[in-house]
Design a protein around this motif. Structure first.
Motif, short mmCIF file in Angstrom:
data_model
loop_
_atom_site.label_atom_id
_atom_site.label_comp_id
_atom_site.label_asym_id
_atom_site.label_seq_id
_atom_site.Cartn_x
_atom_site.Cartn_y
_atom_site.Cartn_z
N LYS A 148 0.82 -1.21 0.00
CA LYS A 148 0.00 0.00 0.00
C LYS A 148 0.85 1.27 0.00
O LYS A 148 0.55 2.24 -0.70
CB LYS A 148 -0.94 -0.01 1.20
N SER A 149 1.95 1.28 0.75
CA SER A 149 2.79 2.48 0.88
C SER A 149 3.56 2.79 -0.42
O SER A 149 4.02 3.91 -0.61
CB SER A 149 3.77 2.32 2.04
N ARG A 150 3.69 1.80 -1.28
CA ARG A 150 4.44 2.01 -2.53
C ARG A 150 3.57 2.61 -3.64
O ARG A 150 4.08 3.05 -4.67
CB ARG A 150 5.03 0.69 -3.03
N HIS A 151 2.26 2.60 -3.45
CA HIS A 151 1.32 3.15 -4.45
C HIS A 151 1.52 2.49 -5.83
O HIS A 151 1.59 3.17 -6.85
CB HIS A 151 1.49 4.67 -4.56
N ILE A 152 1.62 1.17 -5.82
CA ILE A 152 1.79 0.41 -7.06
C ILE A 152 0.41 0.15 -7.68
O ILE A 152 -0.56 -0.16 -6.98
CB ILE A 152 2.49 -0.93 -6.79
N ASN A 153 0.34 0.28 -9.00
CA ASN A 153 -0.89 -0.03 -9.73
C ASN A 153 -1.39 -1.42 -9.31
O ASN A 153 -0.65 -2.40 -9.36
CB ASN A 153 -0.58 -0.01 -11.23
N ARG A 154 -2.65 -1.52 -8.95
CA ARG A 154 -3.20 -2.80 -8.47
C ARG A 154 -3.12 -3.88 -9.54
O ARG A 154 -2.94 -5.06 -9.23
CB ARG A 154 -4.66 -2.62 -8.01
N ASP A 155 -3.24 -3.50 -10.81
CA ASP A 155 -3.14 -4.49 -11.88
C ASP A 155 -1.73 -5.09 -11.95
O ASP A 155 -1.57 -6.27 -12.28
CB ASP A 155 -3.51 -3.87 -13.24
N ILE A 156 -0.73 -4.30 -11.64
CA ILE A 156 0.65 -4.82 -11.60
C ILE A 156 0.77 -5.84 -10.46
O ILE A 156 1.38 -6.91 -10.62
CB ILE A 156 1.67 -3.68 -11.40
N LEU A 157 0.18 -5.52 -9.31
CA LEU A 157 0.21 -6.46 -8.19
C LEU A 157 -0.55 -7.74 -8.54
O LEU A 157 -0.15 -8.85 -8.14
CB LEU A 157 -0.40 -5.80 -6.94
N LYS A 158 -1.64 -7.59 -9.29
CA LYS A 158 -2.40 -8.76 -9.73
C LYS A 158 -1.53 -9.64 -10.63
O LYS A 158 -1.57 -10.87 -10.55
CB LYS A 158 -3.65 -8.29 -10.47
N GLU A 159 -0.72 -9.01 -11.47
CA GLU A 159 0.20 -9.76 -12.33
C GLU A 159 1.23 -10.53 -11.50
O GLU A 159 1.55 -11.68 -11.80
CB GLU A 159 0.92 -8.83 -13.30
N ILE A 160 1.76 -9.88 -10.49
CA ILE A 160 2.76 -10.53 -9.65
C ILE A 160 2.17 -11.75 -8.95
O ILE A 160 2.80 -12.80 -8.85
CB ILE A 160 3.35 -9.54 -8.63
N LEU A 161 0.93 -11.61 -8.47
CA LEU A 161 0.26 -12.74 -7.85
C LEU A 161 0.12 -13.90 -8.83
O LEU A 161 0.29 -15.07 -8.48
CB LEU A 161 -1.12 -12.33 -7.33
N MET A 162 -0.21 -13.58 -10.08
CA MET A 162 -0.33 -14.63 -11.09
C MET A 162 1.02 -15.27 -11.39
O MET A 162 1.11 -16.49 -11.58
CB MET A 162 -0.95 -14.07 -12.37
N LEU A 163 2.06 -14.46 -11.44
CA LEU A 163 3.40 -15.02 -11.68
C LEU A 163 3.80 -15.94 -10.53
O LEU A 163 4.36 -17.02 -10.74
CB LEU A 163 4.42 -13.89 -11.83
N LYS A 164 3.51 -15.52 -9.30
CA LYS A 164 3.88 -16.31 -8.12
C LYS A 164 3.08 -17.62 -8.06
O LYS A 164 3.61 -18.64 -7.60
CB LYS A 164 3.62 -15.51 -6.83
#
Length: 471
Positions: A266-282
């Motif tokens: 949350k503190s990094r203000h990363i685009n949620r779609d990018i985080l969604k991509e990382i979850l898919m990669l993981k």
């Protein structure tokens, strides 16, 4: 110089110690008792893989390959505005990966289908081969009339590379069931294809491009990122194979883990779609694609392109409107000897220079016929399923499991559905437990609820709906 990447297969971890083997069968033959993790059984039947670092047994985990902190360090340092030619820059980053992965090797293999990812890899590999001294052999599999094989042969002719073709048949499904047992049943047997045969090749290293659709085209399991459901949205038990109270508990846990992941950034203000991509990669890429690829990596080192932190972080800075198709169109146009103009196996039409909406050929878009092979082997496969064992676990709606099994002998359709995949995996799972006496089940002892009886009564309607939806 070694580049920092996420290409490694996640190794097993036991008692906080990384193991030197990717062979689950070898681990399971030790003296330690392994206990089935029931949440993982749910995951693999709902998603096709196990979420997080867990495996199918409680005592064994997988190491975490993706370092989010490192990825975001690269991400925040990118100066994309200084790059004047984006596809050329990405091509050069791919060249760096291939240079690094092939360094010191004489005989290099490439997993090549009719898809775009491996096409890009082939072009980059040919470029690197022009100034490095190594041999290349194409490894491909499919049906004799499949586009995957036809197009791979075409590239072999253009580039002057040797090619090994592994033709798939009814034995492919049965071999997949047994091979899946050997890697701990963390994926579905239908994902393993001819990987075991490929692993017996005489090569120093094998390269693959399985991350290309995700990183290059922002597409995961056929979904564009902005339309992609969250992990927790994909956890519904659509066929009612599990007891309702267990499903409810598992869904709460999945949602909680997902929320914790998003909150941690949350503190990094990363685009949620990018985080969604990382979850898919993981999850999808590490636990679905890479676990399957471990069959090769047990014998021959396997490396994936589109996996350096530098490349991924650069691509994550691009607009999705560009990533979805335009980037690949421009990247394919850079490949040596115009192999980017060979049709795409999914459509039979070139991805670049599109001139028609009708297929250019009559070759098969499919590299397998698992529904036919399932029908041919239905007796053997259903006999492998131990209902007493499944009932002992305490999480299954056994009546719907029985209905799923009975349906297999009556199947007459072209595309695998949830019933097919579930029965195939259950056969592999029961085989794994039967083959390893030190693997024990854990009884969750969930009682039947009113909804379980409703799910049993509505099973036929649900599977017919899913069958219609997947046509």
């Amino acid at each position: 110089m070694m580049i920092e990447n996420i290409s490694d297969i996640p190794k097993y971890v036991v008692n906080n110690t990384v193991q030197n083997t990717l062979d689950f069968k070898e681990l399971a033959q030790g003296n330690e008792i392994f206990t089935i993790r029931n949440e993982s059984v749910f995951d693999v039947l709902q998603y096709g893989y196990i979420l997080g670092e867990s495996t199918l047994v409680k005592e064994v985990q997988r190491e975490s390959i993706i370092d989010e902190g490192k990825l975001f360090q690269y991400y925040e340092k990118q100066e994309i505005e200084n790059v004047t030619n984006i596809p050329r820059h990405i091509f050069n980053l791919l060249v760096k990966e291939v240079e690094d992965y092939t360094d010191g090797f004489k005989n290099v293999g490439i997993l090549l289908s009719g898809g775009l990812d491996s096409r890009v890899l082939a072009g980059v590999l040919k470029h690197v081969q022009s100034y490095k001294n190594f041999n290349v052999k194409i490894l491909t599999w499919g049906l004799s009339d499949s586009r995957d094989i036809i197009y791979a042969k075409r590239i072999a002719d253009i580039y002057g590379w040797d090619i090994d073709v592994f033709y798939q048949n009814s034995n492919t499904l049965m071999n997949g069931i047994y091979n899946n047992s050997e890697i701990g049943c963390e994926t579905n047997p239908v994902n393993l294809h001819s990987l075991k045969k490929v692993s017996k090749s005489r090569l120093d290293i094998i390269l693959a491009g399985s991350f290309g659709d995700a990183i290059g085209r922002a597409e995961y399991s056929g979904n564009k990122v902005e339309n992609m459901p969250s992990v927790s949205q994909g956890s519904r038990d659509k066929l009612g194979l599990f007891k309702d109270k267990f499903v409810e508990q598992r869904n709460i846990n999945i949602k909680q883990k997902e929320d914790e992941f998003y909150l941690s950034f949350k503190s990094r203000h990363i685009n949620r779609d990018i985080l969604k991509e990382i979850l898919m990669l993981k999850n999808h890429h590490m636990k679905y694609l890479q676990v399957a690829m471990s069959i090769i990596d047990q014998r021959i080192p396997l490396k994936q392109i589109f996996t350096s932190y530098e490349l991924i972080s650069f691509v994550f800075n691009l607009d999705y409107s560009y990533r979805y198709n335009k980037l690949y169109e421009e990247l394919l146009d850079l490949l040596p000897m115009k192999i980017g103009e060979i049709p795409w196996a999914r459509t039979g039409r070139p991805f670049i220079n599109k001139t028609s909406q009708t297929p250019f050929d009559n070759y098969s878009p499919s590299h397998h016929n698992y529904t036919l092979w399932l029908s041919e082997n239905s007796g053997i496969i259903t006999d492998m399923i131990n209902l007493e064992l499944l009932n002992e676990i305490g999480i299954f709606n056994i009546n719907n499991i029985k209905k799923s099994i009975s349906l297999i002998k009556k199947r007459n359709h072209k595309k695998l559905d949830r019933v097919d995949r579930s029965v195939i995996w259950l056969a592999s799972f029961c085989n794994m437990v039967n083959e390893n006496s030190n693997i024990k089940v854990f009884n969750s002892a969930f009682k039947n609820s009113i909804k379980d009886y409703i799910n049993t009564g509505s099973f036929e309607a649900k599977q017919q709906y899913l069958k219609f939806k997947n046509k």
